[in-house]
Write a protein that holds these residues in place. Structure first.
Motif, PDB file in Angstrom:
ATOM      1  N   ILE A  40      -4.530 -48.189  64.783  1.00 57.50           N
ATOM      2  CA  ILE A  40      -5.298 -47.269  63.950  1.00 57.50           C
ATOM      3  C   ILE A  40      -6.741 -47.723  63.785  1.00 57.50           C
ATOM      4  N   LEU A  41      -6.970 -49.013  63.750  1.00 60.48           N
ATOM      5  CA  LEU A  41      -8.338 -49.506  63.578  1.00 60.48           C
ATOM      6  C   LEU A  41      -8.990 -49.930  64.891  1.00 60.48           C
ATOM      7  N   VAL A  42      -8.394 -50.869  65.593  1.00 59.63           N
ATOM      8  CA  VAL A  42      -9.058 -51.471  66.750  1.00 59.63           C
ATOM      9  C   VAL A  42      -9.232 -50.490  67.906  1.00 59.63           C
ATOM     10  N   LYS A  43      -8.158 -49.845  68.356  1.00 57.03           N
ATOM     11  CA  LYS A  43      -8.266 -48.958  69.526  1.00 57.03           C
ATOM     12  C   LYS A  43      -9.259 -47.818  69.325  1.00 57.03           C
TER      13      LYS A  43
ATOM     14  N   THR B 130       2.490 -43.926  68.984  1.00 60.55           N
ATOM     15  CA  THR B 130       1.578 -44.431  70.009  1.00 60.55           C
ATOM     16  C   THR B 130       1.580 -43.515  71.226  1.00 60.55           C
ATOM     17  N   ASP B 131       2.758 -43.037  71.621  1.00 54.47           N
ATOM     18  CA  ASP B 131       2.846 -42.106  72.751  1.00 54.47           C
ATOM     19  C   ASP B 131       2.056 -40.827  72.492  1.00 54.47           C
ATOM     20  N   GLN B 132       1.967 -40.424  71.228  1.00 58.23           N
ATOM     21  CA  GLN B 132       1.191 -39.233  70.899  1.00 58.23           C
ATOM     22  C   GLN B 132      -0.273 -39.392  71.307  1.00 58.23           C
ATOM     23  N   PHE B 133      -0.784 -40.587  71.190  1.00 53.24           N
ATOM     24  CA  PHE B 133      -2.174 -40.855  71.573  1.00 53.24           C
ATOM     25  C   PHE B 133      -2.308 -41.127  73.067  1.00 53.24           C
ATOM     26  N   GLU B 134      -1.357 -41.848  73.633  1.00 57.88           N
ATOM     27  CA  GLU B 134      -1.477 -42.268  75.026  1.00 57.88           C
ATOM     28  C   GLU B 134      -1.094 -41.198  76.034  1.00 57.88           C
ATOM     29  N   TYR B 135      -0.119 -40.341  75.687  1.00 56.13           N
ATOM     30  CA  TYR B 135       0.411 -39.400  76.677  1.00 56.13           C
ATOM     31  C   TYR B 135       0.266 -37.934  76.295  1.00 56.13           C
ATOM     32  N   ASN B 136      -0.240 -37.657  75.125  1.00 60.25           N
ATOM     33  CA  ASN B 136      -0.364 -36.276  74.689  1.00 60.25           C
ATOM     34  C   ASN B 136      -1.456 -35.569  75.495  1.00 60.25           C
ATOM     35  N   PRO B 137      -1.118 -34.452  76.164  1.00 58.15           N
ATOM     36  CA  PRO B 137      -2.112 -33.756  76.988  1.00 58.15           C
ATOM     37  C   PRO B 137      -3.261 -33.161  76.174  1.00 58.15           C
TER      38      PRO B 137
ATOM     39  N   MET C 292      12.170 -42.869  72.092  1.00 60.53           N
ATOM     40  CA  MET C 292      11.305 -41.777  71.709  1.00 60.53           C
ATOM     41  C   MET C 292      12.053 -40.869  70.736  1.00 60.53           C
ATOM     42  N   ILE C 293      11.339 -40.352  69.751  1.00 61.17           N
ATOM     43  CA  ILE C 293      11.937 -39.512  68.739  1.00 61.17           C
ATOM     44  C   ILE C 293      11.973 -38.078  69.254  1.00 61.17           C
ATOM     45  N   CYS C 294      13.104 -37.420  69.118  1.00 64.28           N
ATOM     46  CA  CYS C 294      13.204 -36.017  69.502  1.00 64.28           C
ATOM     47  C   CYS C 294      13.972 -35.282  68.415  1.00 64.28           C
ATOM     48  N   ALA C 295      14.045 -33.975  68.550  1.00 64.84           N
ATOM     49  CA  ALA C 295      14.672 -33.149  67.516  1.00 64.84           C
ATOM     50  C   ALA C 295      16.123 -33.544  67.277  1.00 64.84           C
ATOM     51  N   SER C 296      16.825 -33.995  68.308  1.00 63.92           N
ATOM     52  CA  SER C 296      18.235 -34.343  68.153  1.00 63.92           C
ATOM     53  C   SER C 296      18.432 -35.711  67.503  1.00 63.92           C
ATOM     54  N   ASN C 297      17.398 -36.452  67.311  1.00 66.24           N
ATOM     55  CA  ASN C 297      17.524 -37.783  66.729  1.00 66.24           C
ATOM     56  C   ASN C 297      17.312 -37.709  65.221  1.00 66.24           C
ATOM     57  N   CYS C 298      18.350 -37.300  64.522  1.00 63.21           N
ATOM     58  CA  CYS C 298      18.268 -37.113  63.075  1.00 63.21           C
ATOM     59  C   CYS C 298      17.951 -38.406  62.337  1.00 63.21           C
ATOM     60  N   SER C 299      18.484 -39.517  62.807  1.00 61.91           N
ATOM     61  CA  SER C 299      18.257 -40.795  62.104  1.00 61.91           C
ATOM     62  C   SER C 299      16.773 -41.115  62.017  1.00 61.91           C
ATOM     63  N   ALA C 300      16.062 -40.966  63.107  1.00 59.96           N
ATOM     64  CA  ALA C 300      14.632 -41.276  63.106  1.00 59.96           C
ATOM     65  C   ALA C 300      13.866 -40.268  62.262  1.00 59.96           C
ATOM     66  N   ASN C 301      14.211 -38.987  62.380  1.00 63.20           N
ATOM     67  CA  ASN C 301      13.500 -37.967  61.603  1.00 63.20           C
ATOM     68  C   ASN C 301      13.738 -38.134  60.110  1.00 63.20           C
ATOM     69  N   ILE C 302      14.968 -38.407  59.724  1.00 66.23           N
ATOM     70  CA  ILE C 302      15.278 -38.659  58.307  1.00 66.23           C
ATOM     71  C   ILE C 302      14.535 -39.917  57.851  1.00 66.23           C
ATOM     72  N   SER C 303      14.500 -40.941  58.694  1.00 67.00           N
ATOM     73  CA  SER C 303      13.801 -42.186  58.358  1.00 67.00           C
ATOM     74  C   SER C 303      12.323 -41.935  58.106  1.00 67.00           C
ATOM     75  N   ILE C 304      11.686 -41.162  58.969  1.00 65.22           N
ATOM     76  CA  ILE C 304      10.260 -40.850  58.783  1.00 65.22           C
ATOM     77  C   ILE C 304      10.055 -40.183  57.428  1.00 65.22           C
ATOM     78  N   ASP C 305      10.903 -39.228  57.110  1.00 69.95           N
ATOM     79  CA  ASP C 305      10.786 -38.518  55.836  1.00 69.95           C
ATOM     80  C   ASP C 305      10.952 -39.481  54.661  1.00 69.95           C
ATOM     81  N   LEU C 306      11.991 -40.301  54.705  1.00 77.05           N
ATOM     82  CA  LEU C 306      12.242 -41.248  53.617  1.00 77.05           C
ATOM     83  C   LEU C 306      11.153 -42.312  53.532  1.00 77.05           C
ATOM     84  N   PHE C 307      10.754 -42.884  54.665  1.00 81.81           N
ATOM     85  CA  PHE C 307       9.720 -43.927  54.661  1.00 81.81           C
ATOM     86  C   PHE C 307       8.397 -43.391  54.104  1.00 81.81           C
TER      87      PHE C 307
END
Length: 191
Positions: free
Chosen positions: A130-133, A59-66, A1-16
């Motif tokens: 994004i489409l089927v569910k 995916t967790d944002q959709f499945e577990y987000n209150p 799971m991505i969190c604030a301390s996980n710079c690699s994933a956050n930088i990756s999202i920005d670059l991707f």
């Protein structure tokens, strides 16, 4: 799971989201984080594993987000909000809008929409998540409305789901095509 301390994933999202998944190297991610390329391997064995973590987070944002998973917008024939489809739609739209205001999530949407034709993993994620569910959900929604006599009996729930869901997808495509960095005021008027 991505969190604030996980710079690699956050930088990756920005670059991707800006350059595209295939155009970003592990070296660029490491440089963005401020570490050596070899250090990334202690967190992720490959660029693909970073992408899979991003998908898991999304995916967790959709499945577990209150915000999204609350009793008011559950598809249940006993849900009193289904008696008022406009109110049900409004509650659901507000939940999605609140989730979309998160800059990270919008960058992931953008990355998916841009890269789905260039990467098989992204394409499959787009098709399934994004489409089927969502279409399954909206088909169920319109089926319940038809069963309750709220919409005409000759209505086609599957067609209604596709027509209904196509507009937000169009808006996402339009926004992603116009902006590299999406202004907050654009997000505020998304729905």
């Amino acid at each position: 799971m991505i969190c604030a301390s996980n710079c690699s994933a956050n930088i990756s999202i920005d670059l991707f989201s800006k350059k595209g998944y295939d155009s970003v190297s592990l070296r660029e991610i490491a440089d963005g984080v401020g570490i050596k390329k070899s250090s990334i391997y202690s967190h992720y064995p490959s660029k693909e594993s970073i992408l899979m973590d991003i998908f898991d987070y999304f995916t967790d944002q959709f499945e577990y987000n209150p915000i999204i998973n609350n009793d008011e917008i559950k598809l249940d024939e006993n849900n009193p909000f289904l008696e008022d489809p406009e109110l049900f739609y409004h509650k659901g739209s507000e939940a999605i809008k609140q989730m979309m205001f998160q800059e990270t999530n919008f960058k992931i949407w953008k990355m998916i929409l841009i890269q789905m034709h260039h990467n098989e993993s992204i394409k499959l994620f787009f098709q399934n998540e994004i489409l089927v569910k969502p279409l399954v959900f909206w088909n169920g929604f319109f089926t319940l409305l038809k069963e309750k006599g709220i919409i005409r009996q000759d209505s086609n729930p599957k067609l209604l789901a596709k027509q209904y869901y196509s507009f937000p997808i169009y808006l996402l495509l339009e926004i992603c095509a116009k902006y590299d960095d999406i202004p907050q005021e654009v997000l505020e008027h998304f729905f």
